[in-house]
Design a protein around this motif. Structure first.
Motif, mmCIF file in Angstrom:
data_model
loop_
_atom_site.group_PDB
_atom_site.id
_atom_site.type_symbol
_atom_site.label_atom_id
_atom_site.label_comp_id
_atom_site.label_asym_id
_atom_site.label_seq_id
_atom_site.Cartn_x
_atom_site.Cartn_y
_atom_site.Cartn_z
ATOM 1 N N GLY A 4 8.183 28.574 2.121
ATOM 2 C CA GLY A 4 9.438 28.918 1.459
ATOM 3 C C GLY A 4 10.618 28.876 2.417
ATOM 4 O O GLY A 4 11.695 28.341 2.087
ATOM 5 N N GLN A 5 10.443 29.435 3.625
ATOM 6 C CA GLN A 5 11.518 29.397 4.618
ATOM 7 C C GLN A 5 11.836 27.960 5.029
ATOM 8 O O GLN A 5 13.002 27.599 5.204
ATOM 9 C CB GLN A 5 11.120 30.224 5.835
ATOM 10 C CG GLN A 5 11.022 31.729 5.551
ATOM 11 C CD GLN A 5 10.569 32.510 6.765
ATOM 12 O OE1 GLN A 5 10.219 31.932 7.802
ATOM 13 N NE2 GLN A 5 10.569 33.836 6.662
ATOM 14 N N LYS A 6 10.786 27.159 5.186
ATOM 15 C CA LYS A 6 10.993 25.757 5.558
ATOM 16 C C LYS A 6 11.805 25.027 4.488
ATOM 17 O O LYS A 6 12.782 24.322 4.793
ATOM 18 C CB LYS A 6 9.638 25.084 5.750
ATOM 19 C CG LYS A 6 9.719 23.605 6.063
ATOM 20 C CD LYS A 6 8.326 23.011 6.208
ATOM 21 C CE LYS A 6 8.391 21.502 6.438
ATOM 22 N NZ LYS A 6 7.022 20.907 6.530
ATOM 23 N N ARG A 7 11.444 25.214 3.255
ATOM 24 C CA ARG A 7 12.169 24.553 2.168
ATOM 25 C C ARG A 7 13.599 25.068 2.067
ATOM 26 O O ARG A 7 14.527 24.299 1.795
ATOM 27 C CB ARG A 7 11.428 24.766 0.855
ATOM 28 C CG ARG A 7 10.063 24.085 0.799
ATOM 29 C CD ARG A 7 9.418 24.220 -0.565
ATOM 30 N NE ARG A 7 10.210 23.561 -1.586
ATOM 31 C CZ ARG A 7 9.915 23.568 -2.886
ATOM 32 N NH1 ARG A 7 8.822 24.200 -3.298
ATOM 33 N NH2 ARG A 7 10.670 22.949 -3.753
ATOM 34 N N ALA A 8 13.767 26.392 2.312
ATOM 35 C CA ALA A 8 15.114 26.951 2.262
ATOM 36 C C ALA A 8 15.991 26.359 3.363
ATOM 37 O O ALA A 8 17.163 26.010 3.137
ATOM 38 C CB ALA A 8 15.041 28.476 2.395
ATOM 39 N N GLN A 9 15.434 26.224 4.587
ATOM 40 C CA GLN A 9 16.194 25.618 5.671
ATOM 41 C C GLN A 9 16.536 24.159 5.373
ATOM 42 O O GLN A 9 17.644 23.690 5.657
ATOM 43 C CB GLN A 9 15.401 25.724 6.972
ATOM 44 C CG GLN A 9 15.262 27.157 7.490
ATOM 45 C CD GLN A 9 14.429 27.238 8.755
ATOM 46 O OE1 GLN A 9 13.909 26.226 9.219
ATOM 47 N NE2 GLN A 9 14.305 28.429 9.314
ATOM 48 N N LEU B 288 16.841 22.777 2.401
ATOM 49 C CA LEU B 288 17.878 22.742 1.371
ATOM 50 C C LEU B 288 19.235 23.138 1.933
ATOM 51 O O LEU B 288 20.266 22.548 1.581
ATOM 52 C CB LEU B 288 17.481 23.671 0.219
ATOM 53 C CG LEU B 288 16.248 23.236 -0.603
ATOM 54 C CD1 LEU B 288 15.920 24.297 -1.645
ATOM 55 C CD2 LEU B 288 16.501 21.900 -1.283
ATOM 56 N N ALA B 289 19.241 24.156 2.849
ATOM 57 C CA ALA B 289 20.504 24.577 3.448
ATOM 58 C C ALA B 289 21.103 23.453 4.291
ATOM 59 O O ALA B 289 22.316 23.188 4.243
ATOM 60 C CB ALA B 289 20.280 25.827 4.291
ATOM 61 N N SER B 290 20.248 22.778 5.105
ATOM 62 C CA SER B 290 20.748 21.669 5.917
ATOM 63 C C SER B 290 21.257 20.521 5.039
ATOM 64 O O SER B 290 22.290 19.906 5.340
ATOM 65 C CB SER B 290 19.646 21.174 6.856
ATOM 66 O OG SER B 290 18.552 20.654 6.108
ATOM 67 N N GLU B 291 20.534 20.252 3.952
ATOM 68 C CA GLU B 291 21.008 19.207 3.049
ATOM 69 C C GLU B 291 22.338 19.589 2.402
ATOM 70 O O GLU B 291 23.230 18.743 2.246
ATOM 71 C CB GLU B 291 19.951 18.936 1.978
ATOM 72 C CG GLU B 291 18.695 18.256 2.521
ATOM 73 C CD GLU B 291 17.654 18.025 1.441
ATOM 74 O OE1 GLU B 291 17.880 18.504 0.303
ATOM 75 O OE2 GLU B 291 16.631 17.369 1.726
ATOM 76 N N ALA C 4 25.800 17.592 2.876
ATOM 77 C CA ALA C 4 26.616 17.139 1.744
ATOM 78 C C ALA C 4 28.035 17.695 1.838
ATOM 79 O O ALA C 4 29.014 16.991 1.531
ATOM 80 C CB ALA C 4 25.955 17.576 0.434
ATOM 81 N N GLU C 5 28.142 18.958 2.308
ATOM 82 C CA GLU C 5 29.471 19.554 2.448
ATOM 83 C C GLU C 5 30.301 18.810 3.493
ATOM 84 O O GLU C 5 31.487 18.525 3.281
ATOM 85 C CB GLU C 5 29.318 21.018 2.838
ATOM 86 C CG GLU C 5 30.645 21.757 2.990
ATOM 87 C CD GLU C 5 30.457 23.195 3.404
ATOM 88 O OE1 GLU C 5 31.460 23.899 3.550
ATOM 89 O OE2 GLU C 5 29.285 23.601 3.586
ATOM 90 N N GLN C 6 29.661 18.485 4.648
ATOM 91 C CA GLN C 6 30.381 17.753 5.682
ATOM 92 C C GLN C 6 30.792 16.365 5.194
ATOM 93 O O GLN C 6 31.893 15.891 5.486
ATOM 94 C CB GLN C 6 29.516 17.646 6.931
ATOM 95 C CG GLN C 6 29.280 18.982 7.638
ATOM 96 C CD GLN C 6 28.376 18.841 8.838
ATOM 97 O OE1 GLN C 6 27.887 17.747 9.119
ATOM 98 N NE2 GLN C 6 28.165 19.948 9.555
ATOM 99 N N ILE C 7 29.868 15.713 4.454
ATOM 100 C CA ILE C 7 30.208 14.392 3.920
ATOM 101 C C ILE C 7 31.382 14.481 2.955
ATOM 102 O O ILE C 7 32.325 13.681 3.012
ATOM 103 C CB ILE C 7 28.974 13.767 3.240
ATOM 104 C CG1 ILE C 7 27.894 13.440 4.281
ATOM 105 C CG2 ILE C 7 29.353 12.510 2.465
ATOM 106 C CD1 ILE C 7 26.579 12.963 3.682
ATOM 107 N N ASN C 8 31.349 15.471 2.087
ATOM 108 C CA ASN C 8 32.452 15.641 1.133
ATOM 109 C C ASN C 8 33.758 15.983 1.856
ATOM 110 O O ASN C 8 34.840 15.491 1.494
ATOM 111 C CB ASN C 8 32.108 16.736 0.136
ATOM 112 C CG ASN C 8 30.951 16.344 -0.758
ATOM 113 O OD1 ASN C 8 30.725 15.157 -1.002
ATOM 114 N ND2 ASN C 8 30.208 17.320 -1.265
ATOM 115 N N LYS C 9 33.634 16.832 2.901
ATOM 116 C CA LYS C 9 34.832 17.207 3.656
ATOM 117 C C LYS C 9 35.424 15.998 4.363
ATOM 118 O O LYS C 9 36.648 15.788 4.370
ATOM 119 C CB LYS C 9 34.471 18.293 4.662
ATOM 120 C CG LYS C 9 35.657 18.843 5.418
ATOM 121 C CD LYS C 9 35.229 19.978 6.336
ATOM 122 C CE LYS C 9 36.419 20.529 7.109
ATOM 123 N NZ LYS C 9 36.005 21.636 8.031
ATOM 124 N N ALA C 10 34.529 15.177 4.991
ATOM 125 C CA ALA C 10 35.011 13.972 5.660
ATOM 126 C C ALA C 10 35.646 13.005 4.670
ATOM 127 O O ALA C 10 36.687 12.393 4.953
ATOM 128 C CB ALA C 10 33.848 13.294 6.399
#
Length: 334
Positions: free
Chosen positions: A211-216, A218-221, A225-231
């Protein structure tokens, strides 16, 4: 199984009584029941075996000597003690199932066939139990029964008897051995419970880690996506600012080509000059000033001259004007 001239008698064990009627008399005409074999002697020697149905005998010379039952016979094997391979004394009883295949051998091969087979079963049982430990006695009862039947049949073939199967009824162990077995069972149950608990904790830890692995992930993804959208947003903003600046430059150039454009440009330059000098020394202590700071009209005239020169030379004029402005700035700093 074997009927002799005696009165009704007891067979094998006190608990099981098999009564035999007196031997049939020679009445010349005899009727033999189904599943029975009557052994006939003539003048004291074996003559023949009467088959079920109608039979004739010679009076005085012929005599029915034995009556054998061809049905399957069940015999209770009395309880007996036996010692296992690990020196544990056991009390075991069983049930023996047999059938007479050859009435002649059963009559003349052995005295008291049932008693002989019972004794053979008891000795064979003790011998087979001596080859097994206590734990294997309980786990391999089927194998033990099969071995006993095989051993009995090897000896009983000469008697015309076939042992069909042997079943162990009860196995009694000493009280202390029974207590130790119960303690062993409890220990095994506790061991299983501990193993199950540890496996449950391991599965829970694995699930939490997954669960922690999947959460990390998903958080990194999400951060990616946020950085891509910001750029992408910043790039669009830069493009929008560039387009707006280009449009402003185009509008400014169009305005300067109109009537009184020079006067409007002079006014704009003067306003920017005053605004720039009003902001001096607010952001830094180091100030670079031109030599003629108080001559505002001269600065405006110089800026308009640069503009006029750029308008006459075309697209390459801004580079020359930029060089002149840089030279002027250098002279002022010197």
């Amino acid at each position: 199984m074997q009927t002799q001239r005696a009165a009704p008698r007891l067979w094998v064990t006190p608990a099981q009584q098999r009564w035999a009627s007196s031997l049939p008399m020679n009445t010349v005409v005899l009727f033999v029941p189904q599943q029975e074999a009557w052994v006939v002697e003539r003048m004291g020697r074996f003559h023949r075996i009467l088959e079920p149905g109608l039979n004739f005998l010679i009076p005085i010379l012929d005599r029915v000597r034995y009556v054998q039952s061809l049905k399957e016979i069940v015999i209770d094997v009395p309880e007996q003690s036996a010692v296992s391979l690990d020196n544990v004394t056991l009390q075991i009883d069983g049930v023996l199932y047999l059938r007479i295949l050859d009435p002649f051998k059963a009559s003349y091969g052995v005295e008291e066939p049932e008693y002989a087979v019972t004794q053979l079963a008891q000795t064979t049982m003790r011998s087979e139990l001596g080859k097994l430990t206590l734990d294997k006695v309980f786990r391999e009862r089927e194998s033990l029964n099969s071995n006993i039947v095989h051993s009995i049949n090897q000896a009983s073939d000469e008697w015309g008897i076939r042992c069909l199967r042997y079943e162990i009824k009860d196995i009694h162990v000493p009280p202390r051995v029974k207590e130790s077995m119960q303690m062993q069972v409890e220990a095994e149950r506790k061991k299983r419970a501990t193993v199950l608990d540890s496996e449950g904790m391991r599965e829970a830890a694995i699930n939490v880690a997954e669960g922690q692995k999947r959460a990390q992930i998903l958080a990194s993804e999400g951060e990616k996506a946020e950085q891509i959208n910001k750029a992408a947003g910043e790039a669009q903003a830069v493009l929008a600012r560039a387009e707006a600046k280009a449009k402003a430059i185009c509008m400014l150039s169009d305005a300067l080509t109109q009537q009184n454009g020079d006067a409007a440009a002079s006014l704009s330059v003067a306003e920017q000059y005053v605004s720039a000098f009003s902001k001096l020394a607010k952001e830094s202590n180091t100030i670079l000033l031109p030599s003629n700071t108080g001559d505002i009209s001269g600065m405006i005239t110089q800026a308009m001259t640069i503009y006029s020169t750029m308008a006459k030379k075309g697209p390459k004029v801004p580079e020359a004007a930029q060089l002149k402005s840089e030279d002027h700035a250098n002279q002022s700093s010197q």
